[in-house]
Scaffold this motif. Structure first.
Motif, PDB file in Angstrom:
ATOM      1  N   GLY A  75     -16.636  22.811 -32.984  1.00 23.50           N
ATOM      2  CA  GLY A  75     -15.737  23.648 -33.181  1.00 23.50           C
ATOM      3  C   GLY A  75     -15.419  23.352 -31.275  1.00 23.50           C
ATOM      4  N   LYS A  76     -16.170  23.626 -30.421  1.00 19.65           N
ATOM      5  CA  LYS A  76     -15.037  22.560 -28.648  1.00 19.65           C
ATOM      6  C   LYS A  76     -16.448  22.096 -28.466  1.00 19.65           C
ATOM      7  N   PHE A  77     -15.944  21.076 -27.468  1.00 24.83           N
ATOM      8  CA  PHE A  77     -16.780  20.372 -26.888  1.00 24.83           C
ATOM      9  C   PHE A  77     -16.408  21.111 -25.427  1.00 24.83           C
ATOM     10  N   ILE A  78     -17.343  21.567 -24.076  1.00 21.09           N
ATOM     11  CA  ILE A  78     -16.730  22.042 -23.428  1.00 21.09           C
ATOM     12  C   ILE A  78     -18.089  21.307 -22.255  1.00 21.09           C
ATOM     13  N   GLY A  79     -17.108  21.648 -20.779  1.00 22.61           N
ATOM     14  CA  GLY A  79     -17.535  20.795 -20.070  1.00 22.61           C
ATOM     15  C   GLY A  79     -18.056  21.391 -18.944  1.00 22.61           C
ATOM     16  N   ILE A  80     -18.870  21.157 -18.171  1.00 21.54           N
ATOM     17  CA  ILE A  80     -18.937  21.678 -16.446  1.00 21.54           C
ATOM     18  C   ILE A  80     -19.081  21.052 -15.759  1.00 21.54           C
ATOM     19  N   GLY A  81     -18.190  20.628 -14.326  1.00 28.08           N
ATOM     20  CA  GLY A  81     -18.162  19.720 -14.071  1.00 28.08           C
ATOM     21  C   GLY A  81     -18.761  20.500 -12.041  1.00 28.08           C
ATOM     22  N   LEU A  82     -19.148  19.040 -12.066  1.00 31.24           N
ATOM     23  CA  LEU A  82     -19.763  19.413 -10.475  1.00 31.24           C
ATOM     24  C   LEU A  82     -20.568  20.813  -9.842  1.00 31.24           C
ATOM     25  N   ASN A  83     -21.745  20.593 -11.053  1.00 33.26           N
ATOM     26  CA  ASN A  83     -22.773  21.740 -11.411  1.00 33.26           C
ATOM     27  C   ASN A  83     -23.636  21.331 -11.139  1.00 33.26           C
ATOM     28  N   TYR A  84     -24.408  19.755  -9.849  1.00 35.01           N
ATOM     29  CA  TYR A  84     -25.250  20.024  -9.604  1.00 35.01           C
ATOM     30  C   TYR A  84     -25.274  20.266  -8.123  1.00 35.01           C
ATOM     31  N   SER A  85     -26.143  20.268  -7.133  1.00 30.17           N
ATOM     32  CA  SER A  85     -26.000  20.159  -5.755  1.00 30.17           C
ATOM     33  C   SER A  85     -26.239  19.058  -5.377  1.00 30.17           C
ATOM     34  N   ASP A  86     -27.382  18.239  -5.578  1.00 30.97           N
ATOM     35  CA  ASP A  86     -27.328  16.901  -5.271  1.00 30.97           C
ATOM     36  C   ASP A  86     -25.694  15.997  -5.765  1.00 30.97           C
ATOM     37  N   HIS A  87     -25.359  15.560  -6.723  1.00 31.39           N
ATOM     38  CA  HIS A  87     -24.366  15.546  -6.949  1.00 31.39           C
ATOM     39  C   HIS A  87     -23.423  15.961  -5.860  1.00 31.39           C
ATOM     40  N   ALA A  88     -23.118  16.977  -6.253  1.00 26.60           N
ATOM     41  CA  ALA A  88     -21.881  17.461  -5.110  1.00 26.60           C
ATOM     42  C   ALA A  88     -21.512  17.047  -3.807  1.00 26.60           C
ATOM     43  N   ALA A  89     -23.130  17.139  -2.899  1.00 22.48           N
ATOM     44  CA  ALA A  89     -23.598  16.094  -2.447  1.00 22.48           C
ATOM     45  C   ALA A  89     -23.238  14.900  -1.955  1.00 22.48           C
ATOM     46  N   GLU A  90     -23.235  14.441  -3.397  1.00 28.72           N
ATOM     47  CA  GLU A  90     -22.936  13.287  -2.963  1.00 28.72           C
ATOM     48  C   GLU A  90     -21.261  12.047  -3.556  1.00 28.72           C
ATOM     49  N   ALA A  91     -20.565  13.797  -4.056  1.00 29.90           N
ATOM     50  CA  ALA A  91     -19.425  13.352  -3.643  1.00 29.90           C
ATOM     51  C   ALA A  91     -18.756  13.676  -2.769  1.00 29.90           C
ATOM     52  N   GLY A  92     -19.243  14.555  -2.447  1.00 25.74           N
ATOM     53  CA  GLY A  92     -18.541  14.954  -0.685  1.00 25.74           C
ATOM     54  C   GLY A  92     -18.150  16.270  -1.049  1.00 25.74           C
ATOM     55  N   MET A  93     -18.299  16.751  -1.108  1.00 25.77           N
ATOM     56  CA  MET A  93     -17.713  17.984  -1.960  1.00 25.77           C
ATOM     57  C   MET A  93     -18.249  19.296  -2.247  1.00 25.77           C
ATOM     58  N   GLU A  94     -17.653  20.600  -1.756  1.00 24.67           N
ATOM     59  CA  GLU A  94     -18.301  21.608  -1.240  1.00 24.67           C
ATOM     60  C   GLU A  94     -18.868  22.235  -2.582  1.00 24.67           C
ATOM     61  N   GLU A  95     -19.840  22.490  -3.166  1.00 29.75           N
ATOM     62  CA  GLU A  95     -20.802  23.559  -3.710  1.00 29.75           C
ATOM     63  C   GLU A  95     -19.721  24.630  -4.118  1.00 29.75           C
ATOM     64  N   PRO A  96     -19.320  24.552  -6.194  1.00 27.26           N
ATOM     65  CA  PRO A  96     -18.088  25.604  -6.260  1.00 27.26           C
ATOM     66  C   PRO A  96     -18.959  26.954  -6.499  1.00 27.26           C
ATOM     67  N   ALA A  97     -18.279  28.192  -6.183  1.00 32.44           N
ATOM     68  CA  ALA A  97     -18.110  29.598  -6.211  1.00 32.44           C
ATOM     69  C   ALA A  97     -18.257  29.864  -7.712  1.00 32.44           C
TER      70      ALA A  97
END
Length: 276
Positions: free
Chosen positions: A66-88
């Motif tokens: 029924g629903k296909f839900i995604g969670i973005g930027l949820n790995y600390s090492d991926h956030a670092a790779e993307a140059g973005m702060e970890e989400p609160a």
């Protein structure tokens, strides 16, 4: 246990793997792996079920999503790779259910796509309705776990303005499977090795222990805003090594082959084609 759905597209039947990895027919026990069945998956000895001949196509291991839900930027090492702060708090987006495809079916690049990317992710399948559940209760609502490839068209996602859903929902951009593995067999969902190769070259290597928000935290968070129903699928984020993060970026082209795996959950393989 490792549950599957096998057969041609649109004609899949429920099955289960035996100790040797062979498909056994479960259609005499349940009509399909969907709805309330997911809250009480049958516990049967696979050896007592009919053996399915040959090497059948494996479809999405859950029906009626029924629903296909995604969670973005949820790995600390991926956030670092993307140059973005970890989400609160968890970043939430939706993938259209029309993006869902089998684990080994082709992935089609949409017209105009030049920046399609790969993302190996731990998929969580809800088995029992979850609404306002606590983190401590959350995992009691999980039917099982699976592999998800959250294929993403980055230009659609980022450059076309608006929600990430635009780049996440193209047809075939949501391979799920091959198996639905029950929690008792998976163990700790925060300790699973993950990998993805493109054309035989390792691109992603990671572990679910690097998640910023755990599976339990994600379920509890989502259940505050929407009820999660049996068969809903949550893709919980990806480790580093996506094409967008490379210097220069590398994206999928026609003929590429993606192979991805999560410890204990099986392996996917998709050939990339261009949509007509």
């Amino acid at each position: 246990m490792r549950f599957v759905r096998y057969g041609e597209f649109g004609e899949e039947k429920p099955g289960v793997l035996d100790a040797a990895g062979r498909v056994r027919d479960l259609s005499g026990v349940v009509g399909d792996l969907a709805g309330t069945v997911l809250g009480a998956l049958p516990r049967v000895d696979p050896e007592t079920l009919p053996l399915v001949a040959g090497n059948p196509r494996l479809g999405v291991p859950v029906a009626g999503i029924g629903k296909f839900i995604g969670i973005g930027l949820n790995y600390s090492d991926h956030a670092a790779e993307a140059g973005m702060e970890e989400p609160a708090m968890p970043i939430v987006f939706m993938k259209a259910t029309s993006s869902i495809s089998g684990p080994n079916d082709p992935v089609y690049l949409p017209r105009g796509s030049e920046k399609s990317d790969w993302e190996v992710e731990l998929g969580v399948v809800i088995g029992k309705t979850a609404k306002y559940v606590t983190e401590a209760e959350a995992l009691n609502h999980v039917a099982g776990y699976c592999v998800v490839n959250d294929v993403s068209e980055r230009a659609f996602q980022i450059e076309r303005v608006g929600q990430w859903t635009k780049g996440k929902s193209c047809d075939t951009f949501g391979p799920i499977g091959p198996w639905l593995v029950t929690p008792d067999q998976v163990g700790d969902p925060q300790a699973l090795a993950m990998s993805l190769d493109v054309n035989g070259k390792r691109m992603q290597t990671g572990t679910s222990s690097a998640m910023i928000f755990s599976v339990a935290q994600i379920i509890a968070h989502l259940s505050e805003m929407m009820s999660l129903q049996p068969g809903d699928v949550i893709a919980t984020g990806t480790p580093p090594g996506v094409g967008m993060g490379m210097k220069p970026p590398v994206y999928l082209t026609e003929g590429d082959v993606m192979e991805l795996e999560i410890e204990g959950l099986g392996r996917q393989r998709q050939q990339v084609r261009r949509d007509a």
